[in-house]
Design an enzyme around this catalytic site. Structure first.
Site, PDB file in Angstrom:
ATOM      1  N   HIS A  62       0.839  -1.210   0.000  1.00 60.97           N
ATOM      2  CA  HIS A  62       0.000   0.000   0.000  1.00 60.97           C
ATOM      3  C   HIS A  62       0.867   1.251   0.000  1.00 60.97           C
ATOM      4  O   HIS A  62       1.308   1.708   1.045  1.00 60.97           O
ATOM      5  CB  HIS A  62      -0.926  -0.017   1.232  1.00 60.97           C
ATOM      6  CG  HIS A  62      -1.921   1.103   1.229  1.00 60.97           C
ATOM      7  ND1 HIS A  62      -3.166   0.972   1.826  1.00 60.97           N
ATOM      8  CD2 HIS A  62      -1.889   2.351   0.727  1.00 60.97           C
ATOM      9  CE1 HIS A  62      -3.829   2.111   1.680  1.00 60.97           C
ATOM     10  NE2 HIS A  62      -3.068   2.965   1.024  1.00 60.97           N
ATOM     11  N   HIS A  64       1.511   5.260  -2.208  1.00 60.22           N
ATOM     12  CA  HIS A  64       1.045   6.257  -3.183  1.00 60.22           C
ATOM     13  C   HIS A  64       2.278   6.900  -3.811  1.00 60.22           C
ATOM     14  O   HIS A  64       2.943   7.722  -3.172  1.00 60.22           O
ATOM     15  CB  HIS A  64       0.205   7.334  -2.491  1.00 60.22           C
ATOM     16  CG  HIS A  64      -1.014   6.782  -1.805  1.00 60.22           C
ATOM     17  ND1 HIS A  64      -2.244   6.741  -2.419  1.00 60.22           N
ATOM     18  CD2 HIS A  64      -1.194   6.240  -0.578  1.00 60.22           C
ATOM     19  CE1 HIS A  64      -3.138   6.206  -1.588  1.00 60.22           C
ATOM     20  NE2 HIS A  64      -2.522   5.885  -0.462  1.00 60.22           N
ATOM     21  N   ARG A  66       2.089   8.745  -6.463  1.00 62.93           N
ATOM     22  CA  ARG A  66       1.632  10.041  -7.026  1.00 62.93           C
ATOM     23  C   ARG A  66       2.064  10.197  -8.490  1.00 62.93           C
ATOM     24  O   ARG A  66       1.616   9.505  -9.324  1.00 62.93           O
ATOM     25  CB  ARG A  66       2.146  11.229  -6.191  1.00 62.93           C
ATOM     26  CG  ARG A  66       1.928  11.114  -4.675  1.00 62.93           C
ATOM     27  CD  ARG A  66       0.493  11.189  -4.254  1.00 62.93           C
ATOM     28  NE  ARG A  66       0.381  11.422  -2.816  1.00 62.93           N
ATOM     29  CZ  ARG A  66      -0.687  11.090  -2.099  1.00 62.93           C
ATOM     30  NH1 ARG A  66      -1.716  10.488  -2.641  1.00 62.93           N
ATOM     31  NH2 ARG A  66      -0.726  11.352  -0.807  1.00 62.93           N
ATOM     32  N   ASN A  96      -5.582   6.365  -6.614  1.00 57.12           N
ATOM     33  CA  ASN A  96      -6.154   7.712  -6.435  1.00 57.12           C
ATOM     34  C   ASN A  96      -5.198   8.795  -6.920  1.00 57.12           C
ATOM     35  O   ASN A  96      -4.950   9.783  -6.245  1.00 57.12           O
ATOM     36  CB  ASN A  96      -6.564   7.952  -4.973  1.00 57.12           C
ATOM     37  CG  ASN A  96      -5.373   7.945  -4.023  1.00 57.12           C
ATOM     38  OD1 ASN A  96      -4.339   7.353  -4.309  1.00 57.12           O
ATOM     39  ND2 ASN A  96      -5.516   8.598  -2.876  1.00 57.12           N
ATOM     40  N   ASP A 287       1.412   2.663   3.790  1.00 59.02           N
ATOM     41  CA  ASP A 287       0.488   3.712   3.317  1.00 59.02           C
ATOM     42  C   ASP A 287       1.272   5.015   3.105  1.00 59.02           C
ATOM     43  O   ASP A 287       0.847   6.091   3.534  1.00 59.02           O
ATOM     44  CB  ASP A 287      -0.701   3.908   4.262  1.00 59.02           C
ATOM     45  CG  ASP A 287      -1.809   4.762   3.622  1.00 59.02           C
ATOM     46  OD1 ASP A 287      -1.694   5.096   2.430  1.00 59.02           O
ATOM     47  OD2 ASP A 287      -2.781   5.094   4.328  1.00 59.02           O
ATOM     48  N   HIS A 291       2.588  14.478   0.845  1.00 58.43           N
ATOM     49  CA  HIS A 291       1.969  15.758   0.474  1.00 58.43           C
ATOM     50  C   HIS A 291       3.029  16.835   0.676  1.00 58.43           C
ATOM     51  O   HIS A 291       4.039  16.603   1.342  1.00 58.43           O
ATOM     52  CB  HIS A 291       0.791  16.079   1.394  1.00 58.43           C
ATOM     53  CG  HIS A 291      -0.322  15.078   1.346  1.00 58.43           C
ATOM     54  ND1 HIS A 291      -1.223  15.000   0.314  1.00 58.43           N
ATOM     55  CD2 HIS A 291      -0.690  14.106   2.230  1.00 58.43           C
ATOM     56  CE1 HIS A 291      -2.095  14.033   0.556  1.00 58.43           C
ATOM     57  NE2 HIS A 291      -1.790  13.463   1.704  1.00 58.43           N
ATOM     58  N   GLY A 302      -2.316  11.902   5.620  1.00 65.12           N
ATOM     59  CA  GLY A 302      -1.290  10.982   5.141  1.00 65.12           C
ATOM     60  C   GLY A 302       0.100  11.583   5.254  1.00 65.12           C
ATOM     61  O   GLY A 302       0.261  12.803   5.317  1.00 65.12           O
TER      62      GLY A 302
HETATM   63  C1  NCD Z   1      -4.491   8.913   1.301  1.00 70.63           C
HETATM   64  C2  NCD Z   1      -3.717   9.720   0.274  1.00 70.63           C
HETATM   65  O1  NCD Z   1      -3.119  10.743   0.634  1.00 70.63           O
HETATM   66  O2  NCD Z   1      -3.727   9.339  -0.909  1.00 70.63           O
HETATM   67  N1  NCD Z   1      -4.295   9.469   2.601  1.00 70.63           N
HETATM   68  C3  NCD Z   1      -4.317   8.825   3.796  1.00 70.63           C
HETATM   69  O3  NCD Z   1      -4.359   9.485   4.836  1.00 70.63           O
HETATM   70  N2  NCD Z   1      -4.267   7.496   3.879  1.00 70.63           N
HETATM   71  C4  NCD Z   1      -5.925   8.934   0.881  1.00 70.63           C
HETATM   72  C5  NCD Z   1      -6.891   8.297   1.809  1.00 70.63           C
HETATM   73  O4  NCD Z   1      -6.808   7.077   2.027  1.00 70.63           O
HETATM   74  O5  NCD Z   1      -7.775   8.998   2.312  1.00 70.63           O
HETATM   75 ZN    ZN Z   2      -3.446   4.912   1.089  1.00 69.30          ZN
END
Ligand code: NCD
Ligand code: ZN
Length: 423
Positions: A62, A64, A66, A96, A287, A291, A302
């Site tokens: 899991h 991201h 981006r 996403n 996860d 950002h 996140g």
């Molecule tokens: C996730 C993200 O930033 O893509 N953020 C998170 O806190 N896990 C999106 C999400 O799962 O809400």
């Molecule tokens: Zn996530």
């Protein structure tokens, strides 16, 4: 005996224990694991000293990465560099993104960036499209599985999508939070429980394998275990932050610790750590959700986690809070869920190897991280292990902070028909 390309001898985590072994690599695969005395001859021999531990490359199911329109937050180079620095050699990327990965077009643009920039191997999840045909097309192109967000749990095609995934033998990864409850009452524990109830019912109706990601409550673990006992094909992961941080940290750090689902009560946090210690969880994931600092201060949920997960796990092992076998939660167990030949020091598995230095201590410092996001709620945490060296499919990829592979060396791993009972 044929000549191996590389033999590494020393202490290694093999089959549930730390043993003194020789791991022989031929091409991109592990050829054999033997006692050092019976190792085959090799072009290159590496002898690890006392403080070093050889591990399989970690598998993070899991993350991201981006990129594309969100590359100001992270891109496939910086995201996979962060993975390498954390001893992670496979990442499973979430849909996403912008554009989202819920269409073949979205998948193609993502794959173009990933194939040019990735430093570790990767797989891609599909997001839920509005049309079942599009999901069929995504599955036929080798996505690892389907990812469902809270807003997808009310989709009119949800049940048929699960039936399709069951038929294709790919997992459905669920972010379990109920949107209606979130809208009325915020991200309360009941939102997670309601979503779990709904999805477990759908698992029993469709036969799909549901993998619940970032579970954060004692009650979630209990319900999923109950579902497994009743014969459903379920699995779950939890993050290091839900294992180590609680709502007290949220109060102290404010938006810097904002995450979905939120950090929970002290009791829930201990329940997640305890579930990891008993290997009741099926996986641990980062996860990794980067950002910018501005977005973070404004409340974006996140934070990055890829380069901290393994050092934190090893620290917990050294502190006696987790058993050695918990390392499998970040390697062989997620690999099995995704159907990868990775995450174990075993013959014919990819030669993804990590040398961890257990004698070197570190302190978490966001500003030193390789991610574009240079902040973490773990700031200042003491680490009792450092990732020293990483091999990706037999090639030295990372050595003491230096990257030795070209961008684009990471390879796409396709998902496909799985047999959940396979050994
Ligand atoms: C996730 C993200 O930033 O893509 N953020 C998170 O806190 N896990 C999106 C999400 O799962 O809400
Ligand atoms: Zn996530």
């Amino acid at each position: 005996m044929s000549k191996a390309d590389l033999v590494i001898t020393g202490k290694a985590y093999v089959g549930g224990a730390v043993l003194r072994v020789a791991v022989a690599v031929e091409g991109e695969e592990i050829a054999c694991v033997s006692s050092p005395a019976s190792a085959p001859p090799a072009e290159e021999v590496v002898e690890l000293d006392e403080g070093k531990l050889l591990l399989p490359g970690m598998v993070d199911m899991h993350v991201h990465m981006r990129d594309l329109e969100l590359s100001y937050k992270e891109d496939w180079y910086t995201g996979t560099l962060s993975a390498l620095a954390g001893g992670v050699t496979f990442v499973a990327d979430m849909p996403n993104t912008r554009p989202a990965t819920n269409s073949v077009r979205g998948l193609e643009v993502k794959l173009r960036e990933a194939s040019r920039k990735a430093l570790v191997d990767y797989g891609i999840y599909a997001g839920l499209p509005s049309d079942l045909k599009e999901l069929e097309a995504l599955l036929s192109r080798g996505v690892l599985g389907l990812k469902l967000y809270p807003e997808d749990l009310g989709s009119p095609i949800l049940e048929r999508a699960l039936e399709l995934c069951a038929m294709e033998g790919v997992p459905v990864v669920v972010h379990p939070e109920d949107r209606e409850i979130i809208e009325k009452r915020g991200r309360v524990p009941e939102a997670e429980i309601r979503a779990l109830e709904k999805m477990i019912l759908l698992a029993s109706r469709t036969g799909a394998h549901l993998h619940f990601t970032h579970v954060s409550l004692r009650e979630s673990v209990r319900r999923i275990l109950e579902g497994k006992l009743s014969g459903l094909s379920l699995s779950m992961d939890a993050t290091l932050h839900h294992m180590l941080l609680d709502e007290g940290v949220s109060r102290r750090l404010g938006p810097l610790a904002a995450v979905n689902p939120p950090l929970r009560s002290g009791d829930d946090r201990l329940a997640i750590l305890s579930a990891a210690s008993k290997c009741l969880l099926d996986a641990v994931a980062s996860d990794h959700a980067p950002h910018t600092l501005e977005e973070k201060v404004a409340g974006a949920p996140g934070f990055p986690g890829l380069e901290l997960a393994l050092p934190l796990l090893l620290t917990l092992v050294e502190d006696g809070l987790l058993p050695l076998s918990s390392l499998e939660l970040y390697s062989s167990r997620p690999a099995k869920i995704l159907g990868l030949r990775k995450g174990s020091l075993a013959p014919r598995w990819d030669a993804d190897l990590v040398v961890a230095d257990l004698k070197r201590e570190g302190v978490v410092s966001g500003s030193k991280m390789r991610s574009k996001a240079k902040f973490t709620p773990f700031e200042g945490f003491a680490l009792r292990a450092v990732v020293e060296r990483v091999y990706l499919r037999g090639s030295l990829a990372y050595d003491d902070g230096e990257v030795l592979l070209k961008p684009g060396s990471g390879r796409l791993v396709r998902g496909g028909r799985r047999n959940w009972t396979r050994d």
